[in-house]
Design a protein around this motif. Structure first.
Motif, PDB file in Angstrom:
ATOM      1  N   ARG A 276       0.665  -1.121  -0.368  1.00  0.00           N
ATOM      2  CA  ARG A 276      -0.078   0.127   0.198  1.00  0.00           C
ATOM      3  C   ARG A 276       0.880   1.563  -0.273  1.00  0.00           C
ATOM      4  O   ARG A 276       0.425   2.392  -0.406  1.00  0.00           O
ATOM      5  CB  ARG A 276      -0.960   0.099   1.352  1.00  0.00           C
ATOM      6  CG  ARG A 276      -2.628  -1.163   0.978  1.00  0.00           C
ATOM      7  CD  ARG A 276      -1.783  -1.497   2.769  1.00  0.00           C
ATOM      8  NE  ARG A 276      -2.953  -0.700   3.149  1.00  0.00           N
ATOM      9  CZ  ARG A 276      -2.688  -0.450   4.596  1.00  0.00           C
ATOM     10  NH1 ARG A 276      -2.161  -1.218   5.622  1.00  0.00           N
ATOM     11  NH2 ARG A 276      -3.072   0.706   5.035  1.00  0.00           N
ATOM     12  N   SER A 277       1.773   1.027   0.200  1.00  0.00           N
ATOM     13  CA  SER A 277       2.741   2.199   0.157  1.00  0.00           C
ATOM     14  C   SER A 277       3.427   3.012  -0.541  1.00  0.00           C
ATOM     15  O   SER A 277       3.369   3.729  -1.397  1.00  0.00           O
ATOM     16  CB  SER A 277       4.194   1.917   1.095  1.00  0.00           C
ATOM     17  OG  SER A 277       4.344   1.581   2.395  1.00  0.00           O
TER      18      SER A 277
ATOM     19  N   LYS B  75       5.620  10.462  -3.847  1.00  0.00           N
ATOM     20  CA  LYS B  75       5.770  10.966  -5.019  1.00  0.00           C
ATOM     21  C   LYS B  75       7.077   9.983  -5.671  1.00  0.00           C
ATOM     22  O   LYS B  75       7.461   9.550  -5.372  1.00  0.00           O
ATOM     23  CB  LYS B  75       6.568  12.341  -3.865  1.00  0.00           C
ATOM     24  CG  LYS B  75       6.098  12.669  -3.453  1.00  0.00           C
ATOM     25  CD  LYS B  75       7.094  14.208  -2.918  1.00  0.00           C
ATOM     26  CE  LYS B  75       6.116  15.489  -2.250  1.00  0.00           C
ATOM     27  NZ  LYS B  75       7.244  15.809  -1.556  1.00  0.00           N
ATOM     28  N   LYS B  76       6.719  10.699  -6.697  1.00  0.00           N
ATOM     29  CA  LYS B  76       7.694   9.721  -7.619  1.00  0.00           C
ATOM     30  C   LYS B  76       8.801  10.368  -7.652  1.00  0.00           C
ATOM     31  O   LYS B  76       8.888  11.579  -7.560  1.00  0.00           O
ATOM     32  CB  LYS B  76       7.320  10.507  -9.070  1.00  0.00           C
ATOM     33  CG  LYS B  76       6.084  10.213  -9.952  1.00  0.00           C
ATOM     34  CD  LYS B  76       6.531  10.188 -11.730  1.00  0.00           C
ATOM     35  CE  LYS B  76       5.613   9.306 -12.106  1.00  0.00           C
ATOM     36  NZ  LYS B  76       4.432   8.197 -12.301  1.00  0.00           N
ATOM     37  N   GLY B  77       9.771   9.748  -7.704  1.00  0.00           N
ATOM     38  CA  GLY B  77      11.446   9.800  -7.147  1.00  0.00           C
ATOM     39  C   GLY B  77      11.575   9.638  -5.802  1.00  0.00           C
ATOM     40  O   GLY B  77      13.071   9.544  -5.562  1.00  0.00           O
ATOM     41  N   GLY B  78      10.725   9.488  -5.212  1.00  0.00           N
ATOM     42  CA  GLY B  78      10.993   8.660  -3.864  1.00  0.00           C
ATOM     43  C   GLY B  78      11.662   7.492  -3.694  1.00  0.00           C
ATOM     44  O   GLY B  78      11.601   7.172  -4.446  1.00  0.00           O
TER      45      GLY B  78
ATOM     46  N   LYS C 241       6.694   0.932 -11.501  1.00  0.00           N
ATOM     47  CA  LYS C 241       5.307   1.373 -11.945  1.00  0.00           C
ATOM     48  C   LYS C 241       5.050   2.766 -11.631  1.00  0.00           C
ATOM     49  O   LYS C 241       4.968   3.303 -12.390  1.00  0.00           O
ATOM     50  CB  LYS C 241       4.187   0.158 -11.934  1.00  0.00           C
ATOM     51  CG  LYS C 241       3.217   0.319 -12.422  1.00  0.00           C
ATOM     52  CD  LYS C 241       2.199  -0.692 -12.010  1.00  0.00           C
ATOM     53  CE  LYS C 241       1.326  -0.513 -10.925  1.00  0.00           C
ATOM     54  NZ  LYS C 241       0.401  -1.644 -10.587  1.00  0.00           N
ATOM     55  N   HIS C 242       5.305   2.863 -10.483  1.00  0.00           N
ATOM     56  CA  HIS C 242       5.395   3.955  -9.126  1.00  0.00           C
ATOM     57  C   HIS C 242       6.553   5.337  -9.944  1.00  0.00           C
ATOM     58  O   HIS C 242       6.418   6.176  -8.901  1.00  0.00           O
ATOM     59  CB  HIS C 242       5.353   4.195  -8.331  1.00  0.00           C
ATOM     60  CG  HIS C 242       3.776   3.020  -7.752  1.00  0.00           C
ATOM     61  ND1 HIS C 242       3.353   2.295  -8.087  1.00  0.00           N
ATOM     62  CD2 HIS C 242       2.493   3.466  -7.926  1.00  0.00           C
ATOM     63  CE1 HIS C 242       2.145   1.182  -7.779  1.00  0.00           C
ATOM     64  NE2 HIS C 242       2.003   2.784  -7.609  1.00  0.00           N
ATOM     65  N   GLY C 243       7.484   4.636 -10.290  1.00  0.00           N
ATOM     66  CA  GLY C 243       8.455   5.714 -10.350  1.00  0.00           C
ATOM     67  C   GLY C 243       9.249   6.195  -8.951  1.00  0.00           C
ATOM     68  O   GLY C 243       9.698   6.674  -8.710  1.00  0.00           O
ATOM     69  N   VAL C 244       9.630   4.914  -8.211  1.00  0.00           N
ATOM     70  CA  VAL C 244      10.270   5.334  -7.007  1.00  0.00           C
ATOM     71  C   VAL C 244      11.515   3.792  -6.858  1.00  0.00           C
ATOM     72  O   VAL C 244      11.576   3.287  -7.784  1.00  0.00           O
ATOM     73  CB  VAL C 244       9.527   4.814  -5.679  1.00  0.00           C
ATOM     74  CG1 VAL C 244       8.080   5.959  -5.876  1.00  0.00           C
ATOM     75  CG2 VAL C 244       8.569   3.454  -5.742  1.00  0.00           C
TER      76      VAL C 244
ATOM     77  N   PRO D  74      11.620  -8.056   0.544  1.00  0.00           N
ATOM     78  CA  PRO D  74      12.399  -7.536  -0.316  1.00  0.00           C
ATOM     79  C   PRO D  74      11.375  -6.653  -1.094  1.00  0.00           C
ATOM     80  O   PRO D  74      10.067  -6.184  -0.820  1.00  0.00           O
ATOM     81  CB  PRO D  74      13.044  -8.377  -1.736  1.00  0.00           C
ATOM     82  CG  PRO D  74      13.010 -10.005  -1.006  1.00  0.00           C
ATOM     83  CD  PRO D  74      12.121  -9.383   0.483  1.00  0.00           C
ATOM     84  N   VAL D  75      11.963  -5.596  -1.905  1.00  0.00           N
ATOM     85  CA  VAL D  75      10.656  -4.692  -2.378  1.00  0.00           C
ATOM     86  C   VAL D  75      10.744  -4.949  -3.883  1.00  0.00           C
ATOM     87  O   VAL D  75      11.640  -5.065  -4.590  1.00  0.00           O
ATOM     88  CB  VAL D  75      11.271  -3.392  -2.789  1.00  0.00           C
ATOM     89  CG1 VAL D  75      10.329  -1.747  -3.334  1.00  0.00           C
ATOM     90  CG2 VAL D  75      11.213  -2.601  -1.139  1.00  0.00           C
TER      91      VAL D  75
END
Ligand SMILES: NC(=O)c1ccc[n+]([C@@H]2O[C@H](COP(=O)([O-])OP(=O)(O)OC[C@H]3O[C@@H](n4cnc5c(N)ncnc54)[C@H](OP(=O)(O)O)[C@@H]3O)[C@@H](O)[C@H]2O)c1
Length: 313
Positions: A217-218, A223-226, A242-245, A234-235
């Protein structure tokens, strides 16, 4: 010497009498005063992740300690018998003596008890490296810390507040006063609320000490770039892309230089440490099951913050 040892994966902890370590010329012999239990000790002992965290049996748990320098090898500089120290080890601290390299220890802050000092090295350095080394947190940014009232989280809250970040924490509602006292700006009760609906603005960094669906959910609140820094799972690369992080599963890299800076902060009062419970080494089985029981443990009475410590001597 007395040492707590595991003889088989998942087996009981034995209170054994073994020979004390013989130090090499570049090592220091430390008489352990206190040590602390980490979730990693339990994972290693269970054997559930033995490919990632292998151990040699019989094995002495314990990744952090405080104690007194007893003997110094002829090539080991920087310390003298009688020095009060604390530090990290790959294992072996549930014992009366340990051989360590001088680079693994620093002077104990004099205002901390040995129990308090033993509770610091793993949690405080994990918090520091999680939010700054991997999370790149900067002044004015917003960080969301999941599990902020736990041992690691409480240091993360303090470090983030000190750098001038806006600190949002998920925790049990009972912990709100504690978390605000150590620097949190906002506490979201994970038992009654969903952080992704509570947060009006996206955050720069998520420090995830929980994992599972909390981590999934995080992505919605970054933010993008976060940065999403995880401590225990693992992430997903696909979700991060997909989320730009940037997603990272961190692994603590103990550093005497960092622990020395943390010791200074503890000594001058900029940082506080909490000890949840102190058991004697002989009561390790009870301490171990209390730790394994976690939040649902019958032994747990709120409020209780910080580490489970074992007093060795
Ligand atoms: N990667 C590394 O290098 C590294 C190093 C150290 C630790 N770790 C990992 O970091 C994690 C945290 O360690 P710790 O020692 O800080 O643990 P801890 O002291 O047991 O704290 C866990 C905290 O999380 C809270 N919590 C439980 N479920 C939650 C949820 N869904 N949302 C928000 N908060 C929740 C608990 O509160 P309640 O009791 O009120 O539920 C408790 O305050 C562990 O998984 C540990 O293995 C990783």
């Amino acid at each position: 010497m007395k040492a707590v040892r595991l003889h088989t994966y998942g087996g009981p902890l034995a209170f054994d009498e073994i020979h004390p370590p013989v130090i090499a010329d570049n090592e220091v012999l430390v008489k352990i005063r206190s040590t602390a239990i980490n979730h990693l000790d339990l994972v290693e002992a269970s054997g559930a992740a033995r490919e990632v965290f292998p151990i040699d049996l019989p094995w002495i748990p314990g990744h952090e300690f405080s104690g007194i320098v007893e003997r110094v090898g002829k090539d080991a500089g920087g310390f003298a018998p009688g020095d009060a120290v604390f530090g990290n080890s790959t294992s072996g601290a549930f014992a009366e003596y340990m051989a360590v390299e001088p680079a693994a220890i620093v002077g104990k802050p004099p205002n901390l008890s040995f129990d308090e000092a033993a509770s610091v090295p793993v949690a405080a350095q994990t918090a520091w490296q999680g939010i700054f080394t991997h999370g790149h947190l900067k002044t004015g940014q917003t960080i969301l810390i999941h599990g902020g009232a736990g041992a690691v989280g409480a240091y993360a809250v303090q470090f983030a507040a000190q750098v001038g970040a806006i600190v949002v924490v998920t925790a049990s509602g009972d912990d709100e006063a504690y978390l605000k006292a150590i620097g949190a700006n906002r506490v979201i009760d994970y038992r009654t609320s969903k952080f992704e609906t509570e947060l009006a603005d996206r955050v720069d960094v998520v420090f995830d000490l929980i994992g599972g669906e909390t981590q999934q959910r995080s992505f919605q609140v970054l933010k993008k770039g976060g940065y999403l820094v995880a401590a225990n799972q693992p992430v997903s690369r696909e979700e991060a892309a997909k989320h730009g992080v940037t997603g990272t599963l961190m692994n603590l890299t103990p550093s005497a230089e960092l622990l020395g800076r943390i010791a200074t902060m503890l000594e001058d009062g900029r940082l506080r440490t909490d000890v949840a419970t102190v058991y004697s080494l002989a009561d390790v089985a009870q301490a171990w099951s209390d730790m394994a029981g976690g939040p649902a443990s019958a032994a747990r009475t709120r409020p209780r913050h910080g580490k489970v410590v074992l007093r060795v001597a």
